[in-house]
Design a protein around this motif. Structure first.
Motif, PDB file in Angstrom:
ATOM      1  N   PHE A 123       0.870  -1.064   0.174  1.00 35.82           N
ATOM      2  CA  PHE A 123       0.055  -0.038   0.002  1.00 35.82           C
ATOM      3  C   PHE A 123       0.826   1.336  -0.011  1.00 35.82           C
ATOM      4  O   PHE A 123       1.800   1.491   0.737  1.00 35.82           O
ATOM      5  CB  PHE A 123      -0.878  -0.015   1.234  1.00 35.82           C
ATOM      6  N   PRO A 124       0.635   2.202  -0.847  1.00 38.37           N
ATOM      7  CA  PRO A 124       1.467   3.466  -0.897  1.00 38.37           C
ATOM      8  C   PRO A 124       1.325   4.181   0.445  1.00 38.37           C
ATOM      9  O   PRO A 124       0.407   4.853   0.959  1.00 38.37           O
ATOM     10  CB  PRO A 124       0.941   4.193  -1.975  1.00 38.37           C
ATOM     11  N   ALA A 125       2.339   4.215   1.168  1.00 44.78           N
ATOM     12  CA  ALA A 125       2.445   4.683   2.530  1.00 44.78           C
ATOM     13  C   ALA A 125       2.179   6.239   2.754  1.00 44.78           C
ATOM     14  O   ALA A 125       1.855   6.755   3.560  1.00 44.78           O
ATOM     15  CB  ALA A 125       3.657   4.452   3.065  1.00 44.78           C
ATOM     16  N   ILE A 126       2.253   7.246   1.592  1.00 45.85           N
ATOM     17  CA  ILE A 126       2.186   8.555   1.643  1.00 45.85           C
ATOM     18  C   ILE A 126       0.865   9.063   2.344  1.00 45.85           C
ATOM     19  O   ILE A 126       0.780  10.128   2.680  1.00 45.85           O
ATOM     20  CB  ILE A 126       2.521   9.266   0.293  1.00 45.85           C
ATOM     21  N   ILE A 127      -0.277   8.358   2.080  1.00 47.40           N
ATOM     22  CA  ILE A 127      -1.557   8.511   2.535  1.00 47.40           C
ATOM     23  C   ILE A 127      -1.437   8.723   4.063  1.00 47.40           C
ATOM     24  O   ILE A 127      -2.068   9.597   4.731  1.00 47.40           O
ATOM     25  CB  ILE A 127      -2.572   7.587   2.244  1.00 47.40           C
ATOM     26  N   ILE A 130       0.038  12.205   7.066  1.00 44.86           N
ATOM     27  CA  ILE A 130      -0.508  13.379   7.757  1.00 44.86           C
ATOM     28  C   ILE A 130      -1.267  12.852   9.003  1.00 44.86           C
ATOM     29  O   ILE A 130      -1.036  13.356  10.185  1.00 44.86           O
ATOM     30  CB  ILE A 130      -1.623  14.237   6.697  1.00 44.86           C
ATOM     31  N   LEU A 216      12.016  12.466   6.275  1.00 43.95           N
ATOM     32  CA  LEU A 216      10.433  12.944   6.532  1.00 43.95           C
ATOM     33  C   LEU A 216       9.860  12.778   7.837  1.00 43.95           C
ATOM     34  O   LEU A 216       9.458  13.705   8.356  1.00 43.95           O
ATOM     35  CB  LEU A 216       9.868  12.486   5.401  1.00 43.95           C
TER      36      LEU A 216
ATOM     37  N   TRP B 243       5.621  13.777  -5.845  1.00 43.67           N
ATOM     38  CA  TRP B 243       4.435  13.745  -5.039  1.00 43.67           C
ATOM     39  C   TRP B 243       4.644  14.082  -3.565  1.00 43.67           C
ATOM     40  O   TRP B 243       3.862  14.842  -2.848  1.00 43.67           O
ATOM     41  CB  TRP B 243       3.517  12.219  -4.949  1.00 43.67           C
ATOM     42  N   GLN B 244       5.694  13.369  -3.071  1.00 47.96           N
ATOM     43  CA  GLN B 244       6.168  13.344  -1.565  1.00 47.96           C
ATOM     44  C   GLN B 244       6.377  15.115  -1.284  1.00 47.96           C
ATOM     45  O   GLN B 244       5.862  15.490  -0.160  1.00 47.96           O
ATOM     46  CB  GLN B 244       7.296  12.667  -0.972  1.00 47.96           C
ATOM     47  N   ALA B 264      -2.670  13.436  -1.253  1.00 53.68           N
ATOM     48  CA  ALA B 264      -2.011  12.067  -0.683  1.00 53.68           C
ATOM     49  C   ALA B 264      -2.707  11.113  -1.395  1.00 53.68           C
ATOM     50  O   ALA B 264      -2.301   9.835  -1.785  1.00 53.68           O
ATOM     51  CB  ALA B 264      -1.934  12.162   0.758  1.00 53.68           C
ATOM     52  N   ILE B 265      -4.099  11.081  -1.220  1.00 57.55           N
ATOM     53  CA  ILE B 265      -4.866   9.976  -1.650  1.00 57.55           C
ATOM     54  C   ILE B 265      -4.739  10.000  -3.343  1.00 57.55           C
ATOM     55  O   ILE B 265      -4.562   8.803  -3.985  1.00 57.55           O
ATOM     56  CB  ILE B 265      -6.331  10.267  -1.306  1.00 57.55           C
ATOM     57  N   ALA B 267      -2.004  10.650  -5.031  1.00 54.22           N
ATOM     58  CA  ALA B 267      -0.843  10.065  -5.132  1.00 54.22           C
ATOM     59  C   ALA B 267      -0.806   8.752  -5.092  1.00 54.22           C
ATOM     60  O   ALA B 267      -0.293   7.896  -5.828  1.00 54.22           O
ATOM     61  CB  ALA B 267       0.323  10.829  -4.049  1.00 54.22           C
ATOM     62  N   ALA B 268      -1.514   8.130  -3.857  1.00 57.21           N
ATOM     63  CA  ALA B 268      -1.442   6.888  -3.687  1.00 57.21           C
ATOM     64  C   ALA B 268      -2.262   6.027  -4.927  1.00 57.21           C
ATOM     65  O   ALA B 268      -1.824   4.937  -5.280  1.00 57.21           O
ATOM     66  CB  ALA B 268      -2.240   6.508  -2.350  1.00 57.21           C
ATOM     67  N   THR B 271       0.086   6.199  -7.815  1.00 53.60           N
ATOM     68  CA  THR B 271       0.972   5.065  -7.656  1.00 53.60           C
ATOM     69  C   THR B 271       0.600   3.413  -7.779  1.00 53.60           C
ATOM     70  O   THR B 271       1.304   2.768  -8.559  1.00 53.60           O
ATOM     71  CB  THR B 271       1.741   5.150  -6.116  1.00 53.60           C
TER      72      THR B 271
END
Lengths: 279, 292
Positions: A123-127, A130, A216, B243-244, B264-265, B267-268, B271
């Motif tokens: 799962f893309p962790a960037i979500i 925040i 980060l 994105w980051q 972020a959503i 971006a996900a 990705t």
């Protein structure tokens, strides 16, 4: 093979030569960093290979030099060591525990958890960055060591690696130990761990390295000078201290050298472990 | 016995279950919720704004660039790192001695922090640096590396390539070593020329290892942050805005938590879909050539 003996020798020497040249190019940035941290300030970033040397850059880190601002470099170094070691130890411990459950204990729901770990891992962790930051803030852990450690106490990749490894260990070992009356904790500690030495080295080094160089997350959850890790401190000094490149290189050496030394100590074991994992 | 094992299993798995609830599932839902609000990270109240964040994001240069910059990085980074690691692997593979010393040496860049790598590169490309002085005085080239859109992207991609080459070379070397020498001998008898050896034998048999490194390197481009943050801040003119970087700026610099969550959503999703498509393409490419 066709071709005389000397032909083969020549080919081999050419290979070695190319390999050495490549290696020098690849390692050159490190060399450049170390030389510049030791170079006389008039030569920093002005000479490819400095000719005059001084320890002033290192001295500067400890005293703050003419700016009079003592930046907590040593403290930050300590923070990095402390946080990385504890985080990595927890990641290893939990990975081994969870992986044992997911590979060797038969219980209802195991397959679902296994699938969920895979889903979580890809799962893309960037979500998450925040809301995770907000959680830390809400529970009052902002600017504490906990903020640096707890969210980094679990490694999915670690769980994944150990699960795969443990699966390859024959169940017969465990059943035999159980007949002798060994508990699962004992089996984990006395049988599984010694068998997984090679992979442990690899997982440990990768996790430690990743934790040590994290930017980060560490950057957003701590603020005060005494809490910064070395990587974050160096990053903060990046812009404003551009007129002091020498000390910056010295800080970079402080950040890089420990992990490289550790890696070279474990080098042989690491390579064996890698070979094993890649097969 | 069965029951006992059930309890023990859940006990051993519990650290993960707790962790994923607190730091994965909970945040996921929270993030979705936030993305529909206009929260500014500080004020106690905020409003529900529906899809406004998403539509707003689509129109800003920051988000548009983040979308394209990832693919631009791929186009530069993936071929370079693949070629470099293949070359290293082929050179190192046949060495009877010191092979592991070389492999470990090549791996060292992977251990570097992005901050340190950026620091070195910035010094290396500064106005007074030996490289720049040489280019200027001998060749009459005055390049502002981090000021040009393509050169800034190229510099970051090269740092990434430097970092990952040794790691991927390690994977490719063990791939090469698992190829049986007899295959080459048999092929030589069948009349495969030396010039065709790589394409006809090595590449097909190495495909699984290459597939791994390609997936890893494509994946790595979605996570670029440190080098960009340190060297260009996403500039010049969004040319390296990943994105980051965009999420970080919106959430923690502009304090637009709701808006940043929406990004972020996006971006996900980008990705996830990209990696999925890339995997499929690579698998098709392998199947079509009969390598898998």
């Amino acid at each position: 093979m066709v071709g005389s003996n000397s032909n083969i020798k020549l080919r081999l020497s050419i290979r070695y030569l190319i390999a050495i040249v490549l290696l020098v190019i690849m390692v050159f940035p490190y060399l450049y960093m170390v030389l510049n941290s030791l170079a006389d300030w008039s030569q920093v970033d002005r000479k490819l290979i400095p000719t005059k040397f001084t320890l002033r850059s290192y001295q500067w880190l400890f005293t703050g030099g003419e700016t009079g601002i003592t930046r907590p470099w040593i403290h930050a170094f300590f923070n990095s060591v402390f946080v990385s070691l504890i985080s990595t130890a927890l990641m290893m411990m939990f990975a081994i525990m969870v992986a044992y459950a997911l590979s060797k204990l038969k219980f209802r729901g195991r397959d679902s958890i296994n699938n969920f770990v895979l889903f979580h891992m890809f799962f893309p962790a960037i979500i998450l960055i925040i809301p995770n930051f907000l959680i830390i803030q809400k529970v009052g852990l902002f600017d504490t060591y906990w903020a640096l450690i707890i969210p980094k106490a679990m490694s999915l990749w670690g769980i994944f690696m150990y699960t795969n490894f443990f699966k390859a260990v024959p169940d017969a070992f465990i059943e035999a130990a159980k007949l002798d009356g060994a508990s699962d904790f004992k089996i984990l500690y006395k049988i599984m761990m010694p068998m997984s030495k090679s992979i442990t080295t690899v997982v440990f080094l990768f996790l430690l390295m990743e934790r040590w160089t994290e930017l980060l997350w560490d950057m957003i959850v701590v603020r005060s000078d005494g809490m910064l890790t070395l990587n974050v401190l160096l990053s903060q000094m990046f812009g404003p201290y551009q007129s002091y490149p020498g000390p910056m290189y010295a800080g970079a050496v402080m950040l890089t050298l420990p992990i490289i030394i550790l890696f070279i100590i474990f080098g042989k074991k690491f390579q064996e472990g890698m070979q094993f994992n890649l097969k | 016995m069965e029951k006992n094992n059930n309890r023990l299993g859940w006990l051993f798995a519990s650290p993960y279950l707790i962790f994923s609830t607190v730091f994965f599932l909970g945040p996921l839902i929270w993030s979705l919720y936030l993305s529909f609000t206009n929260w500014d990270l500080i004020s106690p109240t905020y409003d529900f704004v529906g899809f406004k964040n998403f539509t707003k994001a689509l129109g800003t240069p920051g988000v548009r660039s983040a979308f394209w910059v990832t693919y631009k990085f791929m186009i530069v980074f993936v071929p370079i790192v693949t070629a470099m690691s293949l070359f290293v692997a082929v050179i190192v593979k046949g060495l009877p001695k010191l092979k592991s010393v070389f492999l470990i040496g090549f791996f060292l860049p992977y251990l570097s922090s992005g901050v340190v790598a950026s620091l070195i590169v910035k010094g290396f490309l500064s106005h007074t640096s030996p490289v720049q002085t040489f280019l200027r005085e001998r060749l009459g080239l005055d390049i502002d590396w981090l000021g040009g859109s393509f050169s800034a992207l190229f510099v970051v991609a090269m740092i990434m390539a430097w970092k990952f080459t040794g790691y991927y070379a390690l994977i490719l070397t063990s791939g090469l070593e698992s190829i049986d020498q007899e295959v080459y001998e048999a092929a030589a008898i069948d009349g495969v020329k030396d010039s065709q050896r790589f394409w006809k034998i090595t590449l097909p048999l190495l495909y699984p290892a290459i597939y791994t490194t390609l997936i890893l390197s494509f994946g790595a481009t979605f996570g670029i942050f440190t080098e960009v943050y340190q060297l260009t801040g996403g500039g010049p003119n969004y040319a390296t805005n990943t994105w980051q970087m965009e999420i970080y700026s919106q959430a923690f610099k502009n304090l637009q938590a709701g808006y940043a969550s929406a990004i972020a959503i996006m971006a996900a999703v980008a990705t996830f879909i990209s990696i999925f498509v890339i995997r499929k393409i690579l698998e098709m490419w392998g199947k079509r050539n009969g390598w898998v």
